[in-house]
Design a protein around this motif. Structure first.
Motif, PDB file in Angstrom:
ATOM      1  N   VAL A 304       0.755  -1.097   0.280  1.00 33.39           N
ATOM      2  CA  VAL A 304      -0.067  -0.129  -0.108  1.00 33.39           C
ATOM      3  C   VAL A 304       0.871   1.105  -0.016  1.00 33.39           C
ATOM      4  CG1 VAL A 304      -1.590   1.161   1.324  1.00 33.39           C
ATOM      5  CG2 VAL A 304      -2.107  -1.076   1.202  1.00 33.39           C
ATOM      6  N   ARG A 305       2.007   1.421   0.728  1.00 33.94           N
ATOM      7  CA  ARG A 305       2.868   2.373   0.963  1.00 33.94           C
ATOM      8  C   ARG A 305       3.354   2.738  -0.803  1.00 33.94           C
ATOM      9  NH1 ARG A 305       6.176   1.459   6.478  1.00 33.94           N
ATOM     10  NH2 ARG A 305       4.390   2.663   7.867  1.00 33.94           N
ATOM     11  N   GLY A 306       3.841   1.521  -1.297  1.00 39.00           N
ATOM     12  CA  GLY A 306       4.222   1.816  -2.619  1.00 39.00           C
ATOM     13  C   GLY A 306       3.124   2.341  -3.720  1.00 39.00           C
ATOM     14  N   ILE A 307       1.962   2.175  -3.543  1.00 35.16           N
ATOM     15  CA  ILE A 307       1.014   2.640  -4.042  1.00 35.16           C
ATOM     16  C   ILE A 307       0.510   4.144  -3.938  1.00 35.16           C
ATOM     17  CG2 ILE A 307      -1.605   2.557  -4.817  1.00 35.16           C
ATOM     18  CD1 ILE A 307      -1.450  -0.368  -4.387  1.00 35.16           C
ATOM     19  N   VAL A 308       0.912   4.331  -2.557  1.00 33.93           N
ATOM     20  CA  VAL A 308       0.592   5.935  -2.118  1.00 33.93           C
ATOM     21  C   VAL A 308       1.597   6.843  -2.663  1.00 33.93           C
ATOM     22  CG1 VAL A 308       0.734   7.244  -0.001  1.00 33.93           C
ATOM     23  CG2 VAL A 308      -0.594   5.251   0.016  1.00 33.93           C
ATOM     24  N   GLU A 309       2.900   6.257  -2.758  1.00 30.26           N
ATOM     25  CA  GLU A 309       4.207   6.949  -3.157  1.00 30.26           C
ATOM     26  C   GLU A 309       4.043   7.336  -4.739  1.00 30.26           C
ATOM     27  OE1 GLU A 309       7.427   4.635  -1.976  1.00 30.26           O
ATOM     28  OE2 GLU A 309       7.431   5.121   0.020  1.00 30.26           O
ATOM     29  N   ARG A 310       3.427   6.282  -5.467  1.00 34.36           N
ATOM     30  CA  ARG A 310       3.113   6.637  -6.677  1.00 34.36           C
ATOM     31  C   ARG A 310       2.020   7.393  -7.240  1.00 34.36           C
ATOM     32  NH1 ARG A 310       4.336   0.988  -6.508  1.00 34.36           N
ATOM     33  NH2 ARG A 310       2.316   0.437  -6.822  1.00 34.36           N
ATOM     34  N   ALA A 311       1.292   7.241  -6.048  1.00 34.94           N
ATOM     35  CA  ALA A 311      -0.065   8.248  -6.786  1.00 34.94           C
ATOM     36  C   ALA A 311       0.198   9.823  -6.570  1.00 34.94           C
ATOM     37  CB  ALA A 311      -1.239   7.744  -5.676  1.00 34.94           C
ATOM     38  N   GLY A 312       1.042  10.236  -5.733  1.00 37.28           N
ATOM     39  CA  GLY A 312       1.022  11.708  -5.845  1.00 37.28           C
ATOM     40  C   GLY A 312       0.848  12.256  -4.470  1.00 37.28           C
ATOM     41  N   LEU A 341      -9.035   1.792  -7.036  1.00 41.13           N
ATOM     42  CA  LEU A 341      -9.808   2.590  -6.038  1.00 41.13           C
ATOM     43  C   LEU A 341      -9.359   3.770  -5.789  1.00 41.13           C
ATOM     44  CD1 LEU A 341     -10.599  -0.465  -3.483  1.00 41.13           C
ATOM     45  CD2 LEU A 341     -12.167   0.847  -5.231  1.00 41.13           C
ATOM     46  N   VAL A 342      -8.060   4.005  -5.643  1.00 46.08           N
ATOM     47  CA  VAL A 342      -7.115   5.094  -5.545  1.00 46.08           C
ATOM     48  C   VAL A 342      -7.174   6.017  -6.920  1.00 46.08           C
ATOM     49  CG1 VAL A 342      -4.919   6.246  -5.326  1.00 46.08           C
ATOM     50  CG2 VAL A 342      -5.401   4.365  -3.886  1.00 46.08           C
ATOM     51  N   SER A 343      -7.358   5.513  -7.939  1.00 49.15           N
ATOM     52  CA  SER A 343      -7.539   6.364  -9.261  1.00 49.15           C
ATOM     53  C   SER A 343      -8.998   6.886  -9.544  1.00 49.15           C
ATOM     54  CB  SER A 343      -7.120   5.244 -10.376  1.00 49.15           C
ATOM     55  OG  SER A 343      -7.495   6.048 -11.684  1.00 49.15           O
ATOM     56  N   ASN A 344      -9.833   6.094  -8.825  1.00 44.97           N
ATOM     57  CA  ASN A 344     -11.239   6.561  -8.729  1.00 44.97           C
ATOM     58  C   ASN A 344     -11.549   7.784  -8.069  1.00 44.97           C
ATOM     59  OD1 ASN A 344     -12.112   5.053 -10.810  1.00 44.97           O
ATOM     60  ND2 ASN A 344     -12.887   3.563  -9.441  1.00 44.97           N
ATOM     61  N   ALA A 345     -10.808   7.812  -6.699  1.00 46.54           N
ATOM     62  CA  ALA A 345     -10.788   8.572  -5.643  1.00 46.54           C
ATOM     63  C   ALA A 345     -10.082   9.889  -6.019  1.00 46.54           C
ATOM     64  CB  ALA A 345     -10.193   8.015  -4.421  1.00 46.54           C
ATOM     65  N   CYS A 346      -8.827   9.786  -6.755  1.00 49.86           N
ATOM     66  CA  CYS A 346      -8.164  10.910  -7.148  1.00 49.86           C
ATOM     67  C   CYS A 346      -8.967  11.809  -8.393  1.00 49.86           C
ATOM     68  CB  CYS A 346      -6.913  10.498  -7.750  1.00 49.86           C
ATOM     69  SG  CYS A 346      -5.891  10.067  -6.228  1.00 49.86           S
ATOM     70  N   ARG A 347      -9.667  10.921  -9.196  1.00 55.78           N
ATOM     71  CA  ARG A 347     -10.537  11.562 -10.373  1.00 55.78           C
ATOM     72  C   ARG A 347     -11.497  12.452  -9.749  1.00 55.78           C
ATOM     73  NH1 ARG A 347     -11.996   7.159 -12.982  1.00 55.78           N
ATOM     74  NH2 ARG A 347      -9.960   7.196 -14.059  1.00 55.78           N
ATOM     75  N   PHE A 348     -12.128  12.111  -8.668  1.00 60.82           N
ATOM     76  CA  PHE A 348     -13.347  12.900  -8.111  1.00 60.82           C
ATOM     77  C   PHE A 348     -13.045  13.636  -6.918  1.00 60.82           C
ATOM     78  CE2 PHE A 348     -15.013   9.330 -10.605  1.00 60.82           C
ATOM     79  CZ  PHE A 348     -15.995  10.231 -11.497  1.00 60.82           C
ATOM     80  N   GLY A 349     -11.898  13.297  -6.135  1.00 59.61           N
ATOM     81  CA  GLY A 349     -11.766  14.199  -4.950  1.00 59.61           C
ATOM     82  C   GLY A 349     -10.236  15.021  -4.915  1.00 59.61           C
ATOM     83  N   ASN A 350     -10.120  15.667  -4.068  1.00 62.37           N
ATOM     84  CA  ASN A 350      -9.049  16.506  -4.022  1.00 62.37           C
ATOM     85  C   ASN A 350      -7.828  15.871  -2.813  1.00 62.37           C
ATOM     86  OD1 ASN A 350      -9.615  18.243  -5.693  1.00 62.37           O
ATOM     87  ND2 ASN A 350     -10.909  19.447  -4.382  1.00 62.37           N
ATOM     88  N   ARG A 351      -8.563  14.868  -1.871  1.00 57.81           N
ATOM     89  CA  ARG A 351      -7.525  14.394  -0.784  1.00 57.81           C
ATOM     90  C   ARG A 351      -8.275  12.947  -0.494  1.00 57.81           C
ATOM     91  NH1 ARG A 351      -4.539  15.060   3.657  1.00 57.81           N
ATOM     92  NH2 ARG A 351      -4.886  13.851   5.381  1.00 57.81           N
ATOM     93  N   VAL A 352      -7.093  12.009  -0.820  1.00 59.95           N
ATOM     94  CA  VAL A 352      -7.493  10.545  -0.436  1.00 59.95           C
ATOM     95  C   VAL A 352      -6.764   9.995   0.569  1.00 59.95           C
ATOM     96  CG1 VAL A 352      -7.577   8.339  -1.573  1.00 59.95           C
ATOM     97  CG2 VAL A 352      -7.932  10.445  -2.982  1.00 59.95           C
ATOM     98  N   GLU A 353      -7.415   9.095   1.552  1.00 57.75           N
ATOM     99  CA  GLU A 353      -6.792   8.730   2.647  1.00 57.75           C
ATOM    100  C   GLU A 353      -6.684   7.084   2.694  1.00 57.75           C
ATOM    101  OE1 GLU A 353      -8.160  10.080   6.483  1.00 57.75           O
ATOM    102  OE2 GLU A 353      -7.419  12.186   6.192  1.00 57.75           O
ATOM    103  N   LEU A 354      -5.829   6.519   2.818  1.00 58.18           N
ATOM    104  CA  LEU A 354      -5.596   5.004   2.810  1.00 58.18           C
ATOM    105  C   LEU A 354      -5.499   4.253   4.187  1.00 58.18           C
ATOM    106  CD1 LEU A 354      -5.138   5.669  -0.139  1.00 58.18           C
ATOM    107  CD2 LEU A 354      -4.288   3.200  -0.237  1.00 58.18           C
ATOM    108  N   ARG A 355      -6.254   3.424   4.761  1.00 58.32           N
ATOM    109  CA  ARG A 355      -6.089   2.671   5.887  1.00 58.32           C
ATOM    110  C   ARG A 355      -6.022   1.278   5.831  1.00 58.32           C
ATOM    111  NH1 ARG A 355      -7.118   6.408  10.514  1.00 58.32           N
ATOM    112  NH2 ARG A 355      -7.818   8.369   9.676  1.00 58.32           N
ATOM    113  N   LEU A 356      -5.245   0.622   6.727  1.00 54.17           N
ATOM    114  CA  LEU A 356      -5.356  -0.826   6.621  1.00 54.17           C
ATOM    115  C   LEU A 356      -5.582  -1.145   7.969  1.00 54.17           C
ATOM    116  CD1 LEU A 356      -2.604   0.054   4.830  1.00 54.17           C
ATOM    117  CD2 LEU A 356      -2.148  -2.299   4.926  1.00 54.17           C
ATOM    118  N   ALA A 357      -6.819  -2.260   8.265  1.00 57.95           N
ATOM    119  CA  ALA A 357      -6.969  -2.807   9.473  1.00 57.95           C
ATOM    120  C   ALA A 357      -6.836  -4.379   9.551  1.00 57.95           C
ATOM    121  CB  ALA A 357      -8.457  -2.716   9.580  1.00 57.95           C
TER     122      ALA A 357
END
Length: 438
Positions: A304-312, A341-357
């Motif tokens: 997940v951290r790798g995806i976050v780093e690549r997403a911007g 999921l991150v791509s969809n969130a970035c397309r329609f929002g200005n802030r995206v948060e990921l959490r792991l449980a």
């Protein structure tokens, strides 16, 4: 009432089988103990005590006729010894003063009651001696008389010995039966585990064992799994050919357009070619679903951290709950699901948060944004393939092709989990909950 019983009764197959095995045995033990020990042993003890009471009654009548303690001892003593009864005239200091028997001594109570019924002159009876000696005291015309005799003449073997033997034998047979039952239930458990692993995308070795019905179910499962694997393999091979056939003309178009001079019409054609390539890639990813990728233990946090780093900069990892441990998954497929999921969130929002449980049975990856979200009535529809909910999602206007959420949902299902859409209480937009079974 049924709800209470369902909460009390075990849910596992082993414990339910053990309950079915143990309850009848315990019931039989109680019935046998009541019917055999209380009735049979009491009846046998009463009959044997009646015989001893006849001997004692005869001796007491002779003592009454003797007239004096010395004469009674001289006349009755030899006869008492032949009857294995020890007489003391007058009674000694160790003669009992009241009836005594142990609390759990079932036959002792019967002995005392029977002697009192047959011998009116009985003063006290002590059947509590650890050496199994019955000590009696009588009131006669020549004074108090003490009689001692072994308890073996008045009762059969101690009923507690039978209880111990019955309990020991029951425990032994229950253990043997449970071992046999476990051997019969183990193939069912292995079949369930193999089916569960296959549902999570893992192919494990399985060989049908057990009873004929279990073997038949196991062979049917193997046939079903083999057919599904063949279908997946054939579909993947077919898509590989389709992918090659589609990419070749698209590559020629892209190269041809690259050689043309820059103008608005040529740039529009180039954008159409890029859009076609992206659509082909998403179509293939949806149908293929990374089915041929093997599941391996994966560091979900690092993924997940790798995806976050690549997403911007719009995307952050907001938190990790539970104990982070490697999770068995298909990492490329899960990465594609989270990226969608991150791509969809970035397309329609200005802030995206990921959490792991992390918990004992699942891993949850939550993606939240501050966009407009999806109305509750349309969330189920949004998971269907090729679904675009509004014009802003049109691929010709920068939107997707309606496969991002479908691919993520398909990957979650192949891992034994699910994708759930909801409202983000933190950011106000969409919350996508990607759950993977562990």
């Amino acid at each position: 009432m049924m709800a209470v019983l369902q909460r009390i009764f075990p849910r596992g197959l082993y414990w339910r089988a053990a309950l079915i095995l143990i309850v009848p045995i315990v019931t039989i033990q109680l019935v046998v103990s009541t019917a055999f020990i209380q009735r049979h042993y009491e009846g046998v003890t009463r009959q044997m005590t009646n015989g001893v009471a006849i001997d004692l009654g005869f001796l007491l009548s002779e003592i009454e006729a003797a007239g004096s303690p010395q004469a009674a001892m001289a006349e009755v003593g030899p006869l008492a010894r032949n009857l294995e009864i020890t007489l003391t005239i007058p009674a000694g200091e160790d003669a009992p003063m009241k009836d005594r028997f142990l609390f759990l001594d079932l036959s002792g109570r019967v002995i005392v009651d029977t002697l009192r019924e047959r011998l009116p002159g009985l003063v006290a009876a002590d059947v509590s001696d650890e050496n199994r000696v019955v000590n009696l005291k009588f009131d006669t015309a020549v004074g108090p008389v003490q009689a001692q005799l072994t308890r073996r003449r008045m009762s059969a073997t101690n009923p507690h010995q039978l209880l111990v033997l019955m309990i020991f034998t029951s425990l032994l047979m229950t253990g043997v039966a449970f071992l046999f039952l476990r051997n019969q239930l183990k193939p069912i458990t292995r079949l369930a585990e193999a089916a569960e692993d296959f549902g999570k995308g893992r192919i494990v070795s399985y060989r049908p064992r057990g009873a004929l019905e279990v073997r038949a179910a196991g062979r049917a499962f193997l046939d079903m799994r083999a057919r599904i694997e063949r279908q997946i393999e054939q579909r993947t091979l077919m898509l590989s050919g389709v992918s090659h056939d589609l990419r070749t003309p698209l590559t020629r178009l892209r190269l041809g357009l690259a050689m043309l001079p820059d103008d608005p019409e040529v740039e529009a054609l180039r954008e159409d070619v890029r859009q076609m390539e992206r659509m082909v890639e998403e179509f293939l990813a949806f149908v293929r679903g990374d089915a041929m990728e093997g599941a391996v233990p994966t560091d979900a946090v690092a993924l997940v951290r790798g995806i976050v780093e690549r997403a911007g900069p719009k995307v952050v990892l907001a938190g990790i709950e539970g104990r982070a441990e490697p999770v068995s998954m298909r990492p490329q497929a899960v990465a594609r699901a989270v990226e969608n999921l991150v791509s969809n969130a970035c397309r329609f929002g200005n802030r995206v948060e990921l959490r792991l449980a992390f918990d004992d049975r699942s891993l949850r990856i939550l993606v939240e944004d501050d966009g407009p979200g999806i109305p509750e009535a349309q969330r189920e529809e949004a998971l269907r393939p090729f679904t675009r909910l509004d014009a802003s999602r049109d691929p010709n206007r920068g939107g997707g092709v309606g496969l991002g959420l479908s691919i993520a949902s398909d990957i979650a299902l192949s891992h034994g989990g699910a994708l759930r859409l909801g409202h983000s209480a933190r950011l106000g937009g969409l919350r996508a909950d990607l759950m993977l079974a562990r």
